[in-house]
Write an enzyme that holds these catalytic residues in place. Structure first.
Site, PDB file in Angstrom:
ATOM      1  N   GLU A   1      -1.729  -1.580  -8.603  1.00 42.42           N
ATOM      2  CA  GLU A   1      -0.368  -1.469  -9.154  1.00 42.42           C
ATOM      3  C   GLU A   1       0.273  -0.133  -8.789  1.00 42.42           C
ATOM      4  O   GLU A   1       0.736   0.634  -9.635  1.00 42.42           O
ATOM      5  CB  GLU A   1      -0.389  -1.682 -10.666  1.00 42.42           C
TER       6      GLU A   1
ATOM      7  N   GLU B   1      -3.916 -10.676 -10.333  1.00 45.34           N
ATOM      8  CA  GLU B   1      -4.004 -10.561 -11.789  1.00 45.34           C
ATOM      9  C   GLU B   1      -3.020 -11.559 -12.384  1.00 45.34           C
ATOM     10  O   GLU B   1      -1.858 -11.613 -11.964  1.00 45.34           O
ATOM     11  CB  GLU B   1      -3.669  -9.155 -12.298  1.00 45.34           C
TER      12      GLU B   1
END
Length: 489
Positions: free
Chosen positions: A198, A387
């Protein structure tokens, strides 16, 4: 006939800091997460520190420490990441469960501080290297490919505290040493790599935290520049040691809609995505900063510290694939007379067309289809959803069963959305739901916020046996994989 190809990479995802445990074993060094306590949906997590005179204290995560304070572990505090869910000692059991489930791809991370405890050593910690060799061998026995994240929010604490972390250009070289070490060490065991988890998340902070300091945001742009360069070098090196290596960027998925058709909302949404999502993706996929970067730098008064070779590195180290997290969508508006989303790390106005989870996150499978199309149209690179999942409270029954129809429903609709995106022409190659075995939540530090298909007996206070129990969703996902996404009932 399933729309998913036969070689689709069905999998599951974890991260060392939230899953592994063994925080002070095997020569591992400390990270900032070792000093993080737990929070809740209403309260931010805290970090503990020690002043020069030895006085201990704590402050909210992301808040500045008192002058002279350094992060440290304080006696009497509970740190959920220390043991996490004890994969360090239970890896054989967990990998056998993954094999039983039928997964083909296991996303995990290598703890940098388990290989270079402070990050500045010139030689790696052999015990750490051996641990991951064991894990990779057990995965191979089950027919599972590893997908390895190099840095998942766990830069060694020494680098963060003594060297200034990623704001210091010296960290690029230290990461380069780490990446080269593990990519060489495991070249025959790992084909799929992600560089930074991320990576765009620092630029999302103003939307999550009111009054986020402009000075901190300026430093975040420098942090990202240094990480972009470090990532590009790692991509280039991976291809040198293994010809068929695939290295991806990993983005925090920001699927956002304009709240209204007011042109001001349309522009606001566009600029929000440029800053918080595409700035990172464009740079890592295309090998150069995007056209709108200059306007962002001007808006935040950013002056990047760069070297001419940085831009050569960026151009030479474009990623092979784009991967991302997707949990929910958000809305963007310039209007103030709206109901706001109320979950932790949620932003924007509440979408009246969606349901929301126990933690205040919207449930929007159609948003996943939209987002997959948006990314593929923009980048024309293979995509992975690395995810995705529903954080919810689960109940372990007396007979060891866990009934989680809410999770099955969430997963079913998101898998269907991925199928629709494949029919749309998106080159989606893999799917690794988050926390496939229960782990500690990054946002709250709780165990109560569970994502897994396997229940772990551990609570928010650190009580429990760590025993594993198959949830109903375990058998659902097993069936979905065996049918290549065709049987989702």
């Amino acid at each position: 006939m399933s729309v998913f190809p036969k070689d689709f990479l069905w999998g599951g995802a974890t991260a060392a800091n939230q899953y592994e445990g063994g925080w002070n074993e095997g020569g591992r060094g400390m990270t900032e997460s070792d000093c993080s306590s737990s929070g809740s949906i209403k309260s931010l997590r805290s970090v503990t520190y020690r002043l020069p005179d030895g006085t201990a204290g704590s402050c909210p995560m992301f808040a500045p420490l008192p002058e002279g304070a350094k992060l440290d572990v304080v006696e009497g505090e509970y740190y959920p990441y220390h043991d996490a869910v004890d994969f360090y000692h239970r890896h054989s059991e967990d990998i056998a469960l993954l094999g039983e489930m039928g997964i083909k791809l296991f996303r995990m991370s290598i703890a940098w501080s388990r290989i270079f405890p402070t990050g500045v050593e010139t030689e790696p910690n052999q015990e750490g290297l051996d641990f991951y060799h064991t894990v990779f061998a057990e995965l191979r026995e089950q027919g599972i490919e590893p997908l390895v994240t190099l840095c998942h929010y766990d830069t060694p604490l020494y680098i963060e505290q003594e060297l200034g972390g990623w704001e210091n250009r010296e960290t690029i070289g230290l990461f380069d040493r780490f990446a080269r070490c593990v990519m060489s060490e495991y070249k025959d065991e790992v084909r799929y790599w992600l560089t930074f988890n991320e990576i765009n998340s620092p630029l999302m902070m103003p939307s999550f935290l009111p009054n986020y300091p402009a000075a901190k945001m300026r430093s975040n742009f420098q942090v990202l520049h240094n990480q972009f360069v470090a990532s590009a070098r790692a991509v280039k090196f991976a291809h040198e040691v293994r010809e068929d290596a695939m290295v991806g960027c990993m983005l925090a998925g920001r699927c956002s809609y304009p709240f209204t058709c007011d042109p001001a909302d349309i522009i606001n949404n566009l600029q929000g995505k440029q800053e918080a999502l595409f700035y990172a993706g464009d740079t890592m996929v295309r090998g150069a900063y995007p056209s709108y970067a200059r306007r962002l730098w001007q808006a935040w008064d950013v002056e990047l510290n760069t070297e001419p070779s940085d831009f050569e590195d960026l151009a030479a180290g474009c990623v092979d694939m784009v991967t991302f997290s997707y949990y929910s969508s958000s809305t963007s508006t310039t209007h103030t007379d709206v109901e706001r989303a109320s979950g932790n790390f949620s932003s924007g106005a509440k979408n009246p067309y969606l349901q929301y989870s126990q933690w205040g996150w919207s449930i929007d499978p159609t948003g996943l289809r939209y987002f997959l199309n948006e990314l593929y149209d923009r980048y024309q690179k293979p995509l992975m959803v690395v995810e995705n999942g529903l954080g919810a409270k689960d109940v372990l029954e007396e007979d060891g069963s866990v009934h989680d129809p809410y999770r099955i429903e969430y997963m079913r609709e998101h898998v269907r959305a991925m199928g629709e995106s494949l029919a749309d022409g998106v080159d989606l190659i893999g799917y690794t739901p988050w926390g496939i075995i229960d782990l500690v939540s990054a946002s709250t530090g709780q165990m109560a916020k569970r994502y897994g298909f396997v229940y772990v007996d551990r609570d928010d206070e650190g009580n429990g046996t760590f025993d594993r129990y198959r949830k109903d969703s375990f058998f659902w996902y097993q069936k979905a994989i065996a049918s290549c996404g065709e049987d989702l009932d």
